[in-house]
Design a protein around this motif. Structure first.
Motif, PDB file in Angstrom:
ATOM      1  N   ALA A  43       0.823  -1.211   0.000  1.00 21.10           N
ATOM      2  CA  ALA A  43       0.000   0.000   0.000  1.00 21.10           C
ATOM      3  C   ALA A  43       0.854   1.256   0.000  1.00 21.10           C
ATOM      4  O   ALA A  43       0.478   2.283  -0.568  1.00 21.10           O
ATOM      5  CB  ALA A  43      -0.928  -0.011   1.213  1.00 21.10           C
ATOM      6  N   LEU A  44       2.012   1.176   0.641  1.00 19.03           N
ATOM      7  CA  LEU A  44       2.915   2.328   0.720  1.00 19.03           C
ATOM      8  C   LEU A  44       3.883   2.406  -0.455  1.00 19.03           C
ATOM      9  O   LEU A  44       4.685   3.337  -0.537  1.00 19.03           O
ATOM     10  CB  LEU A  44       3.716   2.267   2.029  1.00 19.03           C
ATOM     11  CG  LEU A  44       2.888   2.403   3.317  1.00 19.03           C
ATOM     12  CD1 LEU A  44       3.775   2.168   4.536  1.00 19.03           C
ATOM     13  CD2 LEU A  44       2.232   3.776   3.392  1.00 19.03           C
ATOM     14  N   GLY A  45       3.839   1.402  -1.327  1.00 22.86           N
ATOM     15  CA  GLY A  45       4.733   1.401  -2.475  1.00 22.86           C
ATOM     16  C   GLY A  45       6.151   1.015  -2.137  1.00 22.86           C
ATOM     17  O   GLY A  45       7.083   1.359  -2.880  1.00 22.86           O
ATOM     18  N   GLU A  46       6.349   0.278  -1.068  1.00 19.81           N
ATOM     19  CA  GLU A  46       7.691  -0.115  -0.630  1.00 19.81           C
ATOM     20  C   GLU A  46       8.100  -1.462  -1.225  1.00 19.81           C
ATOM     21  O   GLU A  46       7.257  -2.277  -1.608  1.00 19.81           O
ATOM     22  CB  GLU A  46       7.741  -0.190   0.897  1.00 19.81           C
ATOM     23  CG  GLU A  46       7.439   1.124   1.580  1.00 19.81           C
ATOM     24  CD  GLU A  46       7.398   0.991   3.093  1.00 19.81           C
ATOM     25  OE1 GLU A  46       7.425   2.036   3.770  1.00 19.81           O
ATOM     26  OE2 GLU A  46       7.322  -0.147   3.601  1.00 19.81           O
ATOM     27  N   ASP A  47       9.412  -1.697  -1.262  1.00 22.41           N
ATOM     28  CA  ASP A  47       9.911  -2.989  -1.695  1.00 22.41           C
ATOM     29  C   ASP A  47       9.660  -4.020  -0.593  1.00 22.41           C
ATOM     30  O   ASP A  47       9.843  -3.745   0.592  1.00 22.41           O
ATOM     31  CB  ASP A  47      11.411  -2.919  -1.990  1.00 22.41           C
ATOM     32  CG  ASP A  47      11.726  -2.053  -3.202  1.00 22.41           C
ATOM     33  OD1 ASP A  47      10.851  -1.939  -4.080  1.00 22.41           O
ATOM     34  OD2 ASP A  47      12.839  -1.487  -3.255  1.00 22.41           O
ATOM     35  N   ALA A  48       9.244  -5.204  -0.992  1.00 21.48           N
ATOM     36  CA  ALA A  48       8.927  -6.259  -0.031  1.00 21.48           C
ATOM     37  C   ALA A  48      10.194  -6.983   0.412  1.00 21.48           C
ATOM     38  O   ALA A  48      11.162  -7.080  -0.355  1.00 21.48           O
ATOM     39  CB  ALA A  48       7.954  -7.253  -0.644  1.00 21.48           C
ATOM     40  N   PRO A  49      10.212  -7.523   1.627  1.00 20.28           N
ATOM     41  CA  PRO A  49      11.384  -8.265   2.105  1.00 20.28           C
ATOM     42  C   PRO A  49      11.549  -9.620   1.441  1.00 20.28           C
ATOM     43  O   PRO A  49      12.606 -10.250   1.574  1.00 20.28           O
ATOM     44  CB  PRO A  49      11.098  -8.414   3.609  1.00 20.28           C
ATOM     45  CG  PRO A  49       9.621  -8.298   3.742  1.00 20.28           C
ATOM     46  CD  PRO A  49       9.192  -7.352   2.673  1.00 20.28           C
ATOM     47  N   ILE A  50      10.514 -10.110   0.762  1.00 19.97           N
ATOM     48  CA  ILE A  50      10.624 -11.342  -0.029  1.00 19.97           C
ATOM     49  C   ILE A  50      10.032 -11.074  -1.401  1.00 19.97           C
ATOM     50  O   ILE A  50       9.301 -10.099  -1.607  1.00 19.97           O
ATOM     51  CB  ILE A  50       9.894 -12.537   0.641  1.00 19.97           C
ATOM     52  CG1 ILE A  50       8.387 -12.263   0.730  1.00 19.97           C
ATOM     53  CG2 ILE A  50      10.477 -12.834   2.009  1.00 19.97           C
ATOM     54  CD1 ILE A  50       7.584 -13.471   1.182  1.00 19.97           C
ATOM     55  N   ASP A  51      10.345 -11.942  -2.350  1.00 24.81           N
ATOM     56  CA  ASP A  51       9.802 -11.803  -3.690  1.00 24.81           C
ATOM     57  C   ASP A  51       8.319 -12.173  -3.674  1.00 24.81           C
ATOM     58  O   ASP A  51       7.955 -13.300  -3.335  1.00 24.81           O
ATOM     59  CB  ASP A  51      10.568 -12.736  -4.637  1.00 24.81           C
ATOM     60  CG  ASP A  51      10.060 -12.653  -6.078  1.00 24.81           C
ATOM     61  OD1 ASP A  51       9.287 -11.718  -6.394  1.00 24.81           O
ATOM     62  OD2 ASP A  51      10.445 -13.531  -6.873  1.00 24.81           O
ATOM     63  N   LEU A  52       7.472 -11.223  -4.037  1.00 21.89           N
ATOM     64  CA  LEU A  52       6.023 -11.448  -4.000  1.00 21.89           C
ATOM     65  C   LEU A  52       5.469 -11.946  -5.344  1.00 21.89           C
ATOM     66  O   LEU A  52       4.257 -12.168  -5.445  1.00 21.89           O
ATOM     67  CB  LEU A  52       5.308 -10.173  -3.607  1.00 21.89           C
ATOM     68  CG  LEU A  52       5.571  -9.657  -2.178  1.00 21.89           C
ATOM     69  CD1 LEU A  52       4.735  -8.426  -1.898  1.00 21.89           C
ATOM     70  CD2 LEU A  52       5.280 -10.740  -1.156  1.00 21.89           C
ATOM     71  N   THR A  53       6.324 -12.141  -6.325  1.00 22.26           N
ATOM     72  CA  THR A  53       5.845 -12.582  -7.643  1.00 22.26           C
ATOM     73  C   THR A  53       4.996 -13.838  -7.580  1.00 22.26           C
ATOM     74  O   THR A  53       3.935 -13.918  -8.231  1.00 22.26           O
ATOM     75  CB  THR A  53       7.030 -12.787  -8.593  1.00 22.26           C
ATOM     76  OG1 THR A  53       7.799 -11.578  -8.671  1.00 22.26           O
ATOM     77  CG2 THR A  53       6.546 -13.178  -9.976  1.00 22.26           C
ATOM     78  N   PRO A  54       5.401 -14.873  -6.797  1.00 24.09           N
ATOM     79  CA  PRO A  54       4.591 -16.101  -6.787  1.00 24.09           C
ATOM     80  C   PRO A  54       3.206 -15.930  -6.199  1.00 24.09           C
ATOM     81  O   PRO A  54       2.353 -16.797  -6.377  1.00 24.09           O
ATOM     82  CB  PRO A  54       5.432 -17.056  -5.918  1.00 24.09           C
ATOM     83  CG  PRO A  54       6.811 -16.494  -5.926  1.00 24.09           C
ATOM     84  CD  PRO A  54       6.629 -15.018  -6.010  1.00 24.09           C
ATOM     85  N   TYR A  55       2.974 -14.847  -5.479  1.00 27.06           N
ATOM     86  CA  TYR A  55       1.699 -14.646  -4.803  1.00 27.06           C
ATOM     87  C   TYR A  55       0.808 -13.615  -5.504  1.00 27.06           C
ATOM     88  O   TYR A  55      -0.255 -13.274  -4.989  1.00 27.06           O
ATOM     89  CB  TYR A  55       1.938 -14.184  -3.353  1.00 27.06           C
ATOM     90  CG  TYR A  55       3.043 -14.960  -2.673  1.00 27.06           C
ATOM     91  CD1 TYR A  55       2.847 -16.267  -2.261  1.00 27.06           C
ATOM     92  CD2 TYR A  55       4.288 -14.381  -2.457  1.00 27.06           C
ATOM     93  CE1 TYR A  55       3.864 -16.984  -1.638  1.00 27.06           C
ATOM     94  CE2 TYR A  55       5.311 -15.088  -1.841  1.00 27.06           C
ATOM     95  CZ  TYR A  55       5.098 -16.382  -1.449  1.00 27.06           C
ATOM     96  OH  TYR A  55       6.108 -17.090  -0.845  1.00 27.06           O
ATOM     97  N   GLY A  56       1.259 -13.113  -6.628  1.00 30.50           N
ATOM     98  CA  GLY A  56       0.534 -12.037  -7.301  1.00 30.50           C
ATOM     99  C   GLY A  56      -0.769 -12.503  -7.902  1.00 30.50           C
ATOM    100  O   GLY A  56      -0.942 -13.676  -8.262  1.00 30.50           O
ATOM    101  N   PRO A  57      -1.744 -11.590  -8.031  1.00 30.14           N
ATOM    102  CA  PRO A  57      -3.032 -11.919  -8.650  1.00 30.14           C
ATOM    103  C   PRO A  57      -2.879 -12.171 -10.137  1.00 30.14           C
ATOM    104  O   PRO A  57      -1.856 -11.812 -10.746  1.00 30.14           O
ATOM    105  CB  PRO A  57      -3.879 -10.668  -8.377  1.00 30.14           C
ATOM    106  CG  PRO A  57      -2.887  -9.570  -8.205  1.00 30.14           C
ATOM    107  CD  PRO A  57      -1.672 -10.192  -7.597  1.00 30.14           C
ATOM    108  N   PRO A  58      -3.867 -12.788 -10.763  1.00 28.13           N
ATOM    109  CA  PRO A  58      -3.777 -13.088 -12.196  1.00 28.13           C
ATOM    110  C   PRO A  58      -3.764 -11.817 -13.031  1.00 28.13           C
ATOM    111  O   PRO A  58      -4.275 -10.782 -12.618  1.00 28.13           O
ATOM    112  CB  PRO A  58      -5.051 -13.910 -12.467  1.00 28.13           C
ATOM    113  CG  PRO A  58      -5.999 -13.500 -11.376  1.00 28.13           C
ATOM    114  CD  PRO A  58      -5.142 -13.230 -10.171  1.00 28.13           C
ATOM    115  N   GLY A  59      -3.167 -11.932 -14.177  1.00 27.69           N
ATOM    116  CA  GLY A  59      -3.178 -10.795 -15.110  1.00 27.69           C
ATOM    117  C   GLY A  59      -2.010  -9.853 -14.949  1.00 27.69           C
ATOM    118  O   GLY A  59      -1.100 -10.033 -14.205  1.00 27.69           O
TER     119      GLY A  59
END
Length: 444
Positions: A428-444
């Motif tokens: 929400a704050l536009g910050e970099d995540a401490p882990i890679d969030l790619t595998p959890y991303g929504p479709p599209g």
């Protein structure tokens, strides 16, 4: 900056806590639906024994467990957290070898699990347990009171300036949030009869696991809807109990309904807008329905779990280890002579009910593992709708520029929930995540 958090379970509470601590203006919206998963969670924190073939799932739960000691220190609250260890039990010692190998492989990156040891007499640690079971002890495992964690996070967020609203929330196609006071029908938790999408039934629970087995089918006598691939439990008056807001959401998806006209402008029609620059939808099993007007289809569905709380009068159960059988129910002790036994795993839609069949399953399986509980007093039963994201791992990411989703933790909400809320706050704050969030991303 203003953020609306839809959902006051452990994920939403954690997001509100982290955001308000950064000086963000936060409004938490609680739908008060029956069946919220946090309300019923057992409280097991032992990620190292599960998801042997899914590193994305495991990474999220491992990092969630790793952050608990720090969270306890920061909150300064009694959240029921205690490192009591976990007994992995089986009738045949050979059944313990795969999990022994898994733990050995993961130990280098997760030494916090502690040194795994064989236990020749598990009943010395958990007295009611059957005498003929073999066991491994994972000393780093912990138990936690999910309700207490959520309440502590919310209390801290409110002290930091967050506000709360109770009602049915709706996200409009342009990402605005509308709230209406919850009606009696809303609070029953039967928002929509959402089922697992075709071809996904059981995908997140059928793998080898020490925490969650394959889903149970709908009970005998359930009504079937022609054309649906999954069975659905129906209760008398379900259609009548369906809240008006659900119909509004459906009309929204088609471009009709109050928001498209004047009824929902301002506070007309009972809907009140919530000022927000960003929205976090952490509504558990209801997340897909909340987000449907955005034009995205999020295959999130409920998986019911029924759980039993019992007491052994005069017995100190506070430091008993968690018991995780290779198959069957889990058991764990809490202060106050309390023992928790659970849980069923059922795909029955939005039906947050305690059933005779569910209780029979839990009690019979629990007594097979721990016959010493035969004389325990049943003091409470709980039921929760675990949010499951059909593709597999949890769902964490942006669905639009203004809307972040965080859900799908299934049976691991109390393990990974606080960390997932922290990740959602960072998004929400536009910050970099401490882990890679790619595998959890929504479709599209």
């Amino acid at each position: 900056m203003r953020v609306a958090v839809i959902g006051s379970g452990i994920v939403g509470a954690a997001a509100a806590y982290h955001l308000s601590g950064r000086g963000v203006s936060v409004t938490v919206i609680d739908g008060a639906y029956q069946g919220q998963a946090t309300q019923a969670g057992a409280g097991i924190v032992c990620p190292w024994v599960d998801h042997p073939d899914d590193e994305d799932w495991y990474r999220l739960t491992r990092e969630g467990a790793r952050r608990y000691p720090e969270l306890v220190g920061v909150l300064g609250e009694d959240i029921g957290y205690a490192q009591v260890g976990a007994l992995l039990v089986a009738e045949d010692p050979a059944e313990l070898e795969p999990v022994r190998s898994l733990l050995a492989r993961r130990y280098a990156e997760a030494p916090e699990m502690g040194a795994v040891t064989d236990v020749t007499a598990p009943s010395e640690l958990f007295p009611p347990i059957a005498e003929d079971l073999s066991a491994l002890l994972v000393p780093g495992a912990a138990r936690v009171d999910g309700r207490a964690v959520r309440d502590a996070l919310l209390d801290a967020a409110f002290r930091q300036g967050a506000e709360s609203r109770t009602g049915t929330a709706m996200v409009t196609p342009d990402g605005r949030v509308l709230v209406r006071e919850a009606h009696e029908a809303d609070s029953r938790g039967r928002l929509l009869s959402r089922q697992p999408p075709p071809g996904t039934r059981g995908t997140t629970g059928a793998q080898a696991s020490w925490r969650q087995g394959a889903p149970e089918p709908a009970p005998p006598g359930s009504l079937h809807i022609p054309g649906e691939t999954a069975t659905e439990e129906r209760t008398t008056g379900l259609e009548e109990a369906r809240p008006e807001s659900a119909a509004v959401v459906e009309r929204e998806a088609g471009g009709e309904g109050p928001v498209a006209g004047s009824e929902a402008e301002g506070d007309e029609g009972g809907w009140t807008p919530i000022e927000a620059d960003v929205v976090i939808v952490a509504a558990g099993a209801w997340t897909g329905e909340v987000c449907r007007p955005l034009g995205v289809e999020l295959p999130v569905f409920p998986r019911r779990g029924q759980i039993v709380h019992a007491t052994l009068d005069g017995v100190d159960t506070a430091w008993w280890p968690i018991v995780l059988p290779r198959s069957g129910p889990y058991l764990l002790g809490f202060p106050g002579s309390r023992v928790v036994v659970g849980a069923t795993v059922e795909d029955v839609g939005f039906a947050p009910r305690i059933t005779m069949g569910g209780l029979e399953e839990v009690l019979q399986a629990g007594l097979r593992v721990a016959p010493g509980l035969y004389g325990a007093t049943v003091t409470e039963t709980r039921v929760g709708l675990r949010p499951v994201y059909a593709p597999g791992p949890p769902l964490i990411g942006r669905v639009t520029d203004r809307v972040v989703v965080a859900t799908g933790l299934s049976a691991y909400g109390l393990t990974a929930g606080p960390f997932t809320g922290e990740l959602a706050a960072g998004l929400a704050l536009g910050e970099d995540a401490p882990i890679d969030l790619t595998p959890y991303g929504p479709p599209g």
